[in-house]
Scaffold this motif. Structure first.
Motif, PDB file in Angstrom:
ATOM      1  N   ARG A 167      -1.901  51.883 -36.675  1.00 17.58           N
ATOM      2  CA  ARG A 167      -1.892  52.193 -35.467  1.00 17.58           C
ATOM      3  C   ARG A 167      -2.268  50.641 -34.693  1.00 17.58           C
ATOM      4  O   ARG A 167      -1.603  50.328 -33.731  1.00 17.58           O
ATOM      5  CB  ARG A 167      -2.950  52.880 -34.929  1.00 17.58           C
ATOM      6  CG  ARG A 167      -2.523  54.164 -33.767  1.00 17.58           C
ATOM      7  CD  ARG A 167      -3.812  55.064 -33.486  1.00 17.58           C
ATOM      8  NE  ARG A 167      -3.567  56.388 -34.344  1.00 17.58           N
ATOM      9  CZ  ARG A 167      -4.338  56.597 -35.309  1.00 17.58           C
ATOM     10  NH1 ARG A 167      -5.406  56.229 -35.657  1.00 17.58           N
ATOM     11  NH2 ARG A 167      -4.104  57.633 -36.071  1.00 17.58           N
ATOM     12  N   ASP A 168      -3.146  49.775 -35.248  1.00 20.07           N
ATOM     13  CA  ASP A 168      -3.474  48.546 -34.848  1.00 20.07           C
ATOM     14  C   ASP A 168      -2.214  47.503 -34.774  1.00 20.07           C
ATOM     15  O   ASP A 168      -2.133  46.856 -34.167  1.00 20.07           O
ATOM     16  CB  ASP A 168      -4.385  47.967 -35.534  1.00 20.07           C
ATOM     17  CG  ASP A 168      -5.987  48.465 -35.136  1.00 20.07           C
ATOM     18  OD1 ASP A 168      -5.954  49.344 -34.494  1.00 20.07           O
ATOM     19  OD2 ASP A 168      -6.843  48.253 -35.899  1.00 20.07           O
ATOM     20  N   ALA A 169      -1.353  47.962 -35.771  1.00 24.57           N
ATOM     21  CA  ALA A 169      -0.127  47.153 -36.035  1.00 24.57           C
ATOM     22  C   ALA A 169       1.077  47.590 -34.823  1.00 24.57           C
ATOM     23  O   ALA A 169       2.116  46.964 -35.090  1.00 24.57           O
ATOM     24  CB  ALA A 169       0.223  47.174 -37.544  1.00 24.57           C
ATOM     25  N   GLY A 170       0.697  48.653 -34.240  1.00 25.73           N
ATOM     26  CA  GLY A 170       1.902  48.897 -33.351  1.00 25.73           C
ATOM     27  C   GLY A 170       2.418  50.316 -33.747  1.00 25.73           C
ATOM     28  O   GLY A 170       3.357  50.645 -32.954  1.00 25.73           O
ATOM     29  N   PHE A 171       2.436  50.572 -34.925  1.00 26.45           N
ATOM     30  CA  PHE A 171       3.252  51.859 -35.156  1.00 26.45           C
ATOM     31  C   PHE A 171       2.318  53.313 -34.792  1.00 26.45           C
ATOM     32  O   PHE A 171       1.222  53.159 -34.876  1.00 26.45           O
ATOM     33  CB  PHE A 171       3.419  51.822 -36.777  1.00 26.45           C
ATOM     34  CG  PHE A 171       4.381  50.569 -37.167  1.00 26.45           C
ATOM     35  CD1 PHE A 171       5.745  50.900 -37.099  1.00 26.45           C
ATOM     36  CD2 PHE A 171       3.727  49.521 -37.439  1.00 26.45           C
ATOM     37  CE1 PHE A 171       6.587  49.846 -37.460  1.00 26.45           C
ATOM     38  CE2 PHE A 171       4.540  48.476 -37.701  1.00 26.45           C
ATOM     39  CZ  PHE A 171       5.691  48.532 -37.887  1.00 26.45           C
ATOM     40  N   ASP A 172       3.009  54.362 -35.062  1.00 29.10           N
ATOM     41  CA  ASP A 172       2.531  55.592 -35.021  1.00 29.10           C
ATOM     42  C   ASP A 172       2.444  56.202 -36.488  1.00 29.10           C
ATOM     43  O   ASP A 172       3.458  56.315 -37.010  1.00 29.10           O
ATOM     44  CB  ASP A 172       3.642  56.492 -34.266  1.00 29.10           C
ATOM     45  CG  ASP A 172       3.011  57.810 -33.914  1.00 29.10           C
ATOM     46  OD1 ASP A 172       1.756  58.206 -34.112  1.00 29.10           O
ATOM     47  OD2 ASP A 172       3.714  58.849 -33.452  1.00 29.10           O
ATOM     48  N   PRO A 173       1.247  56.279 -37.033  1.00 26.57           N
ATOM     49  CA  PRO A 173       0.895  56.683 -38.429  1.00 26.57           C
ATOM     50  C   PRO A 173       1.595  58.228 -38.812  1.00 26.57           C
ATOM     51  O   PRO A 173       1.175  58.953 -37.959  1.00 26.57           O
ATOM     52  CB  PRO A 173      -0.527  56.547 -38.650  1.00 26.57           C
ATOM     53  CG  PRO A 173      -1.232  56.436 -37.401  1.00 26.57           C
ATOM     54  CD  PRO A 173      -0.121  56.060 -36.360  1.00 26.57           C
ATOM     55  N   VAL A 174       2.388  58.347 -39.699  1.00 27.56           N
ATOM     56  CA  VAL A 174       2.802  59.577 -40.227  1.00 27.56           C
ATOM     57  C   VAL A 174       2.242  59.881 -41.664  1.00 27.56           C
ATOM     58  O   VAL A 174       2.645  59.213 -42.463  1.00 27.56           O
ATOM     59  CB  VAL A 174       4.465  59.509 -40.236  1.00 27.56           C
ATOM     60  CG1 VAL A 174       4.833  61.250 -40.546  1.00 27.56           C
ATOM     61  CG2 VAL A 174       4.698  59.459 -38.701  1.00 27.56           C
ATOM     62  N   ASP A 175       1.397  60.884 -41.611  1.00 25.65           N
ATOM     63  CA  ASP A 175       0.775  61.058 -43.150  1.00 25.65           C
ATOM     64  C   ASP A 175       1.949  62.162 -43.860  1.00 25.65           C
ATOM     65  O   ASP A 175       2.068  63.015 -43.501  1.00 25.65           O
ATOM     66  CB  ASP A 175      -0.461  61.923 -42.973  1.00 25.65           C
ATOM     67  CG  ASP A 175      -1.181  62.226 -44.134  1.00 25.65           C
ATOM     68  OD1 ASP A 175      -0.450  62.019 -45.405  1.00 25.65           O
ATOM     69  OD2 ASP A 175      -2.215  62.816 -44.035  1.00 25.65           O
ATOM     70  N   ALA A 176       2.464  61.424 -44.818  1.00 21.00           N
ATOM     71  CA  ALA A 176       3.446  61.947 -45.567  1.00 21.00           C
ATOM     72  C   ALA A 176       3.014  62.878 -46.924  1.00 21.00           C
ATOM     73  O   ALA A 176       3.779  63.516 -47.586  1.00 21.00           O
ATOM     74  CB  ALA A 176       4.352  61.072 -46.274  1.00 21.00           C
ATOM     75  N   GLY A 177       1.522  62.806 -47.155  1.00 24.21           N
ATOM     76  CA  GLY A 177       0.989  63.711 -48.052  1.00 24.21           C
ATOM     77  C   GLY A 177       0.244  62.689 -49.134  1.00 24.21           C
ATOM     78  O   GLY A 177      -0.148  61.745 -49.066  1.00 24.21           O
ATOM     79  N   PRO A 178       0.114  63.433 -50.455  1.00 22.88           N
ATOM     80  CA  PRO A 178      -0.564  62.837 -51.264  1.00 22.88           C
ATOM     81  C   PRO A 178       0.063  61.472 -51.861  1.00 22.88           C
ATOM     82  O   PRO A 178       1.290  61.197 -51.642  1.00 22.88           O
ATOM     83  CB  PRO A 178      -0.687  63.785 -52.425  1.00 22.88           C
ATOM     84  CG  PRO A 178       0.397  64.768 -52.232  1.00 22.88           C
ATOM     85  CD  PRO A 178       0.734  64.705 -50.838  1.00 22.88           C
TER      86      PRO A 178
END
Ligand SMILES: NC(=O)c1ccc[n+]([C@@H]2O[C@H](COP(=O)([O-])OP(=O)(O)OC[C@H]3O[C@@H](n4cnc5c(N)ncnc54)[C@H](OP(=O)(O)O)[C@@H]3O)[C@@H](O)[C@H]2O)c1
Length: 214
Positions: A167-178
């Motif tokens: 997020r700090d780098a400007g992206f929207d984080p997407v949790d892809a799983g394990p």
């Protein structure tokens, strides 16, 4: 956060600079010359300094691993005890020519890394984005529509930290799983590179995911 950069090249140099500008304390380590590390720290315009991998690890809240696959063993050796450390890895398991993955399909570089440092907490992130676009994403980061970036890992607390950095780098984080999902994100990174460097639309197309209303 105090962030240790293990590998201060295209990815580590740029992400370390971005993290320093976003207000984190950064230590740049592992380049061929100390001069380069010092210059990166000077130009970061935030709280940043140069150090050895061991110094980058000591007292760090999180480490960014950003070296070629052939250098991973050496960096880990120089880093010392990584027990309990959060390692966000953008390193892809590429061959010496950078033409193919040497770990794939039934495993991934991220899982291989976790086997090498079983007591560290590994998150795979930032490897699906070409380094060329990082500043272009960071600079207008407050825009409502941010590009998405996938990450995966097995340690929930480490993933919260990684999501914060994304997020700090400007992206929207997407949790892809394990962490085993890196088997799919790592080959995807090669598709991104193909689009970015050999396709017709350049790096800015390479990293994008779009959200569609369901
Ligand atoms: N670049 C991208 O767009 C991109 C995108 C996705 C994933 N990745 C992955 O991210 C990882 C890092 O890629 P990168 O492009 O940032 O690599 P890079 O620019 O080559 O950076 C690697 C760093 O390791 C240092 N290094 C290499 N050999 C060394 C040695 N013998 N002694 C000391 N330091 C040494 C380099 O030093 P110098 O700075 O002195 O050269 C550099 O700081 C790779 O696994 C790559 O597959 C890269």
């Amino acid at each position: 956060m105090r962030i240790g950069i293990l590998g201060s090249g295209l990815m580590g140099g740029k992400l370390g600079t971005i993290f320093a500008r976003a207000g984190h304390d950064v230590i740049f380590s592992y380049a061929r010359s100390t001069q380069k590390l010092k210059q990166l720290a000077r130009e970061a315009q935030g709280s940043a300094r140069a150090g050895t991998p061991a110094e980058a690890v000591k007292g760090s809240d999180v480490l960014l691993l950003a070296v070629h696959w052939s250098r991973v063993e050496e960096v880990l050796r120089q880093s010392g005890d990584l027990s309990g450390r959060i390692i966000v890895s953008c390193s892809l398991p590429m061959n010496a020519e950078d033409t193919a993955l040497v770990v794939a399909h039934l495993s991934s570089g991220a899982e291989e890394l976790a086997r090498r440092v079983p007591k560290a907490r590994i998150v795979s992130a930032f490897n699906t984005v070409p380094s060329e676009v990082l500043f272009g994403v960071y600079d207008p980061r407050r825009k409502a529509k941010r590009p998405s970036l996938v990450y995966c890992g097995d340690d929930d607390t480490a993933k919260v930290t990684a999501a914060e950095l994304i997020r700090d780098a400007g992206f929207d984080p997407v949790d892809a799983g394990p962490l085993r999902i890196a088997r799919y994100t790592e080959p995807f990174a090669l598709l991104v590179a193909q689009l970015a460097y050999e396709g017709t639309d350049g790096p800015d197309l390479g990293y994008r995911f779009e959200h569609f209303p369901s």
